[in-house]
Design an enzyme around this catalytic site. Structure first.
Site, PDB file in Angstrom:
ATOM      1  N   ASP A  98       0.874  -1.170   0.000  1.00  0.00           N
ATOM      2  CA  ASP A  98       0.000   0.000   0.000  1.00  0.00           C
ATOM      3  C   ASP A  98       0.908   1.216   0.000  1.00  0.00           C
ATOM      4  OD1 ASP A  98      -2.198   1.735   0.519  1.00  0.00           O
ATOM      5  OD2 ASP A  98      -3.146   0.135   1.692  1.00  0.00           O
ATOM      6  N   ASP A 203      -2.932   4.680  -2.455  1.00  0.00           N
ATOM      7  CA  ASP A 203      -3.885   5.351  -1.580  1.00  0.00           C
ATOM      8  C   ASP A 203      -4.314   6.701  -2.169  1.00  0.00           C
ATOM      9  OD1 ASP A 203      -5.033   5.326   1.231  1.00  0.00           O
ATOM     10  OD2 ASP A 203      -3.999   7.252   1.261  1.00  0.00           O
ATOM     11  N   GLU A 265      -6.841   3.686  -5.324  1.00  0.00           N
ATOM     12  CA  GLU A 265      -8.072   3.989  -4.586  1.00  0.00           C
ATOM     13  C   GLU A 265      -8.590   5.339  -5.093  1.00  0.00           C
ATOM     14  OE1 GLU A 265      -9.602   4.871  -0.056  1.00  0.00           O
ATOM     15  OE2 GLU A 265      -7.873   5.893  -0.906  1.00  0.00           O
ATOM     16  N   HIS A 329     -10.487  -2.409   4.617  1.00  0.00           N
ATOM     17  CA  HIS A 329     -10.217  -1.903   5.973  1.00  0.00           C
ATOM     18  C   HIS A 329     -10.943  -0.592   6.276  1.00  0.00           C
ATOM     19  CE1 HIS A 329      -7.720   0.309   3.292  1.00  0.00           C
ATOM     20  NE2 HIS A 329      -7.478   1.197   4.238  1.00  0.00           N
ATOM     21  N   ASP A 330     -11.593   0.018   5.280  1.00  0.00           N
ATOM     22  CA  ASP A 330     -12.325   1.273   5.507  1.00  0.00           C
ATOM     23  C   ASP A 330     -13.830   1.055   5.526  1.00  0.00           C
ATOM     24  OD1 ASP A 330     -10.049   2.900   5.544  1.00  0.00           O
ATOM     25  OD2 ASP A 330     -10.076   3.152   3.371  1.00  0.00           O
TER      26      ASP A 330
END
Ligand code: NOJ
Length: 560
Positions: A98, A203, A265, A329-330
């Site tokens: 990431d 990200d 993302e 994870h969000d």
């Protein structure tokens, strides 16, 4: 479309902090991940995505990076990472990292230098502005984490200027307009790729370019942050003209030189604007995560789910590739969000996986979904950890909301739902750690855990295994044609996947109800063999043609 390895990837997302702790400090670590590689191999995945494991003060669980070229000591060392990488590769598992290119930690050396003086060589690595005449912030932007009184600007007394932070004040945005910053980032990415990592999850990648002149947001200020006059406008820094040139430059200087995968993302992006990012000819990123299904806070109906999928799948006709995921994870846990995490937890968990792994695109599994882990509902805000839930809660309280209502509004979507420790067993701390976990374990761990699932004849893990193996052996799933049937049906999701050698039919009842069976006439007259069902022992629906059971999912192959 040119064939690339990541089109056949099945990616498993590891939130290292909550995966497996081997040294008893309550935080997952690389040794823990390494000890579980055989389990991941057995599951059948062939790629791991690590949430950020770089050195970090952990303000945002690693998305605040203080050294891009080191591993956080709570997770292990660089040497341990190299060993893990080598072992994963030997097992046929690739590894992607990431990467946070939009901001760093305020503890990063660049920022520490940058704040020292206006003429420091690192000053322009970040976005500094003088106060307005009245001393106020340079514009009305609010930060996404609802921190402080909500502004996206933090005043620094050392030089009397504000710096921009779209997220926490401890995560200053970097300045991609500045060539030396770009070169540092390119060099750092090459360093990881030269080490052997197989790519990046990028990200907030469509936020790197900021709008010219940093103008005020025109959106009306909405409470709770709006009561201070700031506007949380997630659109204003996304997809800004110039972002594509910026990404093409990174691609040209870094990604194109390696056989790597990039998945970005992209918040605030609909399928309309997506092709610019992912069309292979544009040479930007390989695929992206959008927010239109898994991360959309509005509950989506089954019809909307199909329509949204259709829009994204249509992009693939234009030399582009997409992702399939329902959680990360969000987001809340998928079985709680889209399934039924009570009486139909097991079949609905399997049904959701059936869709993700048989639709076009690269599937992503988030740790714990393969054993049907569910949302957690903590009773007090003190048990929540993640910045967004906590920041928004206190801002709501300050704006006059009562505590119970505030928590009630935040709980379902809290990012901590996905971040509680992996439930390995019904031992203390769910077998995650011998120490006190950094965040509370989901109380349902006694009932829902890896060991119990593997011992069950109805194991979700086992279903994932069969599903992933099926996917990887079916050319029609990897890159076959796709067509929805019964598009307007409010509960049934049904589609054909076909290529020259194979035709498959996937059909699921996406609801708690028994639904009368209906098949389109075009399926009559063919012979179908059932390859997979989530209700073991059931007669194939094709044969019994009465009702779909709640959350029933089946995959058929045409054999005549
Ligand atoms: C998106 C990440 O997925 C999220 O966890 C993080 O808080 C923000 N970007 C900021 O890096």
């Amino acid at each position: 479309m040119e064939k690339r390895w990541w089109q056949e990837a099945v990616v498993y997302q590891i939130y290292c902090k909550s995966f497996c702790d081997t040294n008893g400090d309550g935080i997952g670590d690389l040794r823990g991940v390494r000890s579980k590689l055989p389990m991941l191999k057995e599951l059948g995945i062939n790629c791991i995505w690590f949430n950020p494991i770089y050195r970090s003060p952990q303000v945002d669980n690693g998305y605040d990076i203080s050294d891009y070229q080191d591993i956080d000591p709570t997770y292990g060392t660089l040497d341990e990472f190299r060993e893990l990488l080598a072992e994963a590769h030997t097992m046929g598992i690739r590894v992607i990292m990431d990467l946070v290119l939009n901001h760093t930690s305020n503890q990063h050396r660049w920022f520490q230098e940058s704040r020292k003086s206006k003429d420091n060589p690192y000053r322009n690595y970040y976005i500094w502005r003088a106060p307005k005449e009245d001393g106020k912030e340079p514009n009305n932007w609010g930060n996404y984490f609802y921190e402080g009184k909500g502004s996206a600007w933090q005043f620094d007394e050392l030089t009397g200027e504000y710096y921009l932070h779209n997220y926490s004040w401890q995560m200053p945005d970097v300045n991609w307009e500045y060539e030396p910053l770009r070169q540092e980032m390119y060099r750092m990415m090459r360093w990881w790729l030269d080490m052997g990592v197989d790519g990046f999850r990028l990200d907030a990648i469509n936020r790197l370019k900021k709008p010219e002149g940093l103008p005020d947001s025109k959106k009306p200020p909405a409470p709770p942050v709006g009561i201070y006059g700031y506007v949380v406008d997630r659109a204003i820094c996304t997809n800004v003209p110039g972002i594509h040139e910026l990404l093409r430059n990174i691609n040209k200087n870094v990604w194109s030189k390696y056989d790597c995968m990039t998945v970005g993302e992209c918040g605030n992006l609909s399928s309309d604007g997506a092709l610019d990012y992912i069309s292979q000819g544009n040479k930007e990123i390989d695929m992206l995560f959008h927010f239109e299904i898994g991360k959309n806070p509005d509950i989506i109906t089954v019809r909307e789910y199909k329509q949204t999928q259709q829009r994204w799948i249509d992009l693939m006709k234009h030399n582009a590739w997409i992702t399939q995921f329902l959680t990360n994870h969000d987001s809340p846990r998928q079985v709680s969000r889209f399934g039924n995490d009570r009486e139909y937890r097991v079949p609905s968990a399997k049904l959701l996986a059936t869709l993700t792994h048989t639709m076009p695109g690269t599937p992503f599994v988030y740790q714990g979904e393969e054993i049907g882990m569910t949302n957690v509902y903590f009773d007090t805000i003190e048990d929540y950890n993640e910045r967004y839930t906590v920041g928004k809660y206190w801002t709501m309280i300050e704006a006059g909301e009562d505590p119970e209502t505030a928590l009630g509004k935040l709980r379902d979507m809290s990012r901590d739902n996905a971040r509680t420790p992996y439930q390995w067993s019904d031992d203390e701390n769910a077998g995650f750690s011998t120490g006190k976990p950094w965040i509370r374990v989901n109380p349902r761990y006694r009932e829902i855990n890896y060991r119990a699932d593997r011992d069950s004849k109805d194991s979700i893990f086992d279903y994932y295994k069969r599903l992933i193996a099926l996917r990887l052996s079916c050319p029609a799933i990897i890159d076959g044609d796709f067509r929805f049937l019964l598009m307007d049906h409010p509960q049934i999701v049904m589609y054909l996947r076909s290529c020259a050698r194979q035709t498959l039919l996937v059909a699921v009842n996406f609801s708690d109800d028994e639904v009368p069976v209906q098949f389109p006439e075009e399926l009559d007259g063919f012979v179908w063999e059932r390859l997979l069902t989530n209700l073991d022992g059931s007669t194939p629906v094709m044969d019994r043609r009465d009702v779909w059971m709640p959350w029933e999912a089946e995959i058929y192959q045409m054999i005549g």
